[in-house]
Design a protein around this motif. Structure first.
Motif, mmCIF file in Angstrom:
data_model
loop_
_atom_site.group_PDB
_atom_site.id
_atom_site.type_symbol
_atom_site.label_atom_id
_atom_site.label_comp_id
_atom_site.label_asym_id
_atom_site.label_seq_id
_atom_site.Cartn_x
_atom_site.Cartn_y
_atom_site.Cartn_z
ATOM 1 N N THR A 1 0.799 -1.223 0.000
ATOM 2 C CA THR A 1 0.000 0.000 0.000
ATOM 3 C C THR A 1 0.835 1.277 0.000
ATOM 4 N N ARG A 2 2.151 1.178 -0.061
ATOM 5 C CA ARG A 2 2.989 2.375 -0.080
ATOM 6 C C ARG A 2 2.633 3.226 -1.303
ATOM 7 N N GLY A 3 2.378 4.503 -1.078
ATOM 8 C CA GLY A 3 2.053 5.410 -2.172
ATOM 9 C C GLY A 3 0.599 5.370 -2.604
ATOM 10 N N VAL A 4 -0.242 4.651 -1.870
ATOM 11 C CA VAL A 4 -1.651 4.504 -2.239
ATOM 12 C C VAL A 4 -2.525 5.046 -1.116
ATOM 13 N N HIS A 5 -3.511 5.842 -1.483
ATOM 14 C CA HIS A 5 -4.499 6.309 -0.519
ATOM 15 C C HIS A 5 -5.875 6.166 -1.156
ATOM 16 N N VAL A 6 -6.792 5.510 -0.453
ATOM 17 C CA VAL A 6 -8.148 5.305 -0.957
ATOM 18 C C VAL A 6 -9.140 5.764 0.103
ATOM 19 N N GLU A 7 -10.113 6.536 -0.319
ATOM 20 C CA GLU A 7 -11.218 6.910 0.551
ATOM 21 C C GLU A 7 -12.437 6.129 0.098
ATOM 22 N N VAL A 8 -12.952 5.303 0.989
ATOM 23 C CA VAL A 8 -14.080 4.439 0.663
ATOM 24 C C VAL A 8 -15.338 5.001 1.316
ATOM 25 N N GLY A 9 -16.365 5.211 0.509
ATOM 26 C CA GLY A 9 -17.667 5.611 1.019
ATOM 27 C C GLY A 9 -18.593 4.405 1.008
ATOM 28 N N GLU A 10 -19.889 4.662 1.097
ATOM 29 C CA GLU A 10 -20.844 3.551 1.095
ATOM 30 C C GLU A 10 -20.948 2.888 -0.268
ATOM 31 N N LEU B 1 -7.304 2.476 -15.799
ATOM 32 C CA LEU B 1 -8.142 1.387 -16.306
ATOM 33 C C LEU B 1 -8.018 0.149 -15.424
ATOM 34 N N ASN B 2 -6.794 -0.226 -15.075
ATOM 35 C CA ASN B 2 -6.584 -1.432 -14.279
ATOM 36 C C ASN B 2 -7.123 -1.270 -12.856
ATOM 37 N N VAL B 3 -6.897 -0.100 -12.255
ATOM 38 C CA VAL B 3 -7.371 0.151 -10.896
ATOM 39 C C VAL B 3 -8.898 0.160 -10.855
ATOM 40 N N ILE B 4 -9.513 0.866 -11.787
ATOM 41 C CA ILE B 4 -10.975 0.952 -11.795
ATOM 42 C C ILE B 4 -11.598 -0.423 -12.002
ATOM 43 N N SER B 5 -11.075 -1.190 -12.956
ATOM 44 C CA SER B 5 -11.682 -2.504 -13.211
ATOM 45 C C SER B 5 -11.473 -3.441 -12.022
ATOM 46 N N ALA B 6 -10.301 -3.416 -11.400
ATOM 47 C CA ALA B 6 -10.056 -4.296 -10.246
ATOM 48 C C ALA B 6 -10.929 -3.901 -9.063
ATOM 49 N N MET B 7 -10.980 -2.606 -8.764
ATOM 50 C CA MET B 7 -11.780 -2.143 -7.623
ATOM 51 C C MET B 7 -13.265 -2.431 -7.822
ATOM 52 N N GLU B 8 -13.791 -2.115 -8.993
ATOM 53 C CA GLU B 8 -15.221 -2.321 -9.220
ATOM 54 C C GLU B 8 -15.577 -3.794 -9.264
ATOM 55 N N ARG B 9 -14.684 -4.613 -9.820
ATOM 56 C CA ARG B 9 -14.951 -6.055 -9.885
ATOM 57 C C ARG B 9 -14.877 -6.689 -8.501
ATOM 58 N N MET B 10 -13.876 -6.300 -7.701
ATOM 59 C CA MET B 10 -13.657 -6.969 -6.421
ATOM 60 C C MET B 10 -14.493 -6.398 -5.276
ATOM 61 N N THR B 11 -14.839 -5.115 -5.349
ATOM 62 C CA THR B 11 -15.555 -4.506 -4.228
ATOM 63 C C THR B 11 -16.988 -4.120 -4.551
ATOM 64 N N GLY B 12 -17.301 -3.939 -5.830
ATOM 65 C CA GLY B 12 -18.627 -3.463 -6.210
ATOM 66 C C GLY B 12 -18.795 -1.966 -6.021
ATOM 67 N N LEU B 13 -17.735 -1.278 -5.594
ATOM 68 C CA LEU B 13 -17.794 0.171 -5.416
ATOM 69 C C LEU B 13 -17.559 0.876 -6.749
#
Length: 158
Positions: A85-94, A120-132
């Motif tokens: 997670t070094r260099g990564v910051h994510v704010e997760v809402g509902e 592209l890779n981040v968006i597809s991975a996040m949406e596929r794995m979290t549904g956010l």
């Protein structure tokens, strides 16, 4: 073993076949995915983003200069795990997430193309794995890795 004792409603539990006037029999037909709530910690999302970013060709490392320095020292300690997670910051809402990533790009790779591939890779991975829904992926290119320079070693996670 089956529990046959009746628990009062005040305990917040129900027997499987019990229905109430609040819920009614139709609520027992709700799909399983709508029965309950799932929360995703920021740290979980940051790990997903870190791995997805490192998969992109042209990404040498993650993190700003100071974070890379401290991370490099920490990784040399015997038994230490490299930070995903070094260099990564994510704010997760509902229902949405916003992502900030600090990267080091390999020399010779078009920065604009690498950034587009990371998004592209981040968006597809996040949406596929979290549904956010990922509303933004902000990328800060903090450095470029020159071949044969001081930082010859490859600090990427394999």
């Amino acid at each position: 073993m089956t529990d046959t004792t009746h628990r009062p409603a005040a305990e917040g539990r129900r027997v499987a076949d019990e229905t109430s006037t609040e819920q009614g029999p139709k609520d027992s037909l709700r799909p399983p995915e709508s029965r309950g709530r799932t929360t995703i910690a920021d740290s979980v999302a940051e790990k997903i983003v870190g791995v997805a970013t490192r998969e992109v060709p042209g990404i040498h490392n993650l993190g700003s200069g100071m974070a890379r320095t401290i991370g490099g020292v920490r990784e040399r300690v015997p038994g230490a795990q490299p930070s995903v997670t070094r260099g990564v910051h994510v704010e997760v809402g509902e229902r949405q997430a916003a992502v900030d990533v600090d990267v080091v790009v390999d020399y010779g790779f078009p920065i604009v193309d690498v950034a587009a591939d990371v998004r592209l890779n981040v968006i597809s991975a996040m949406e596929r794995m979290t549904g956010l829904e990922v509303v933004e992926v902000n990328i800060a290119v903090d450095d470029i890795d020159l071949p044969g320079g001081e930082d010859e070693r490859d600090d990427r996670l394999e």
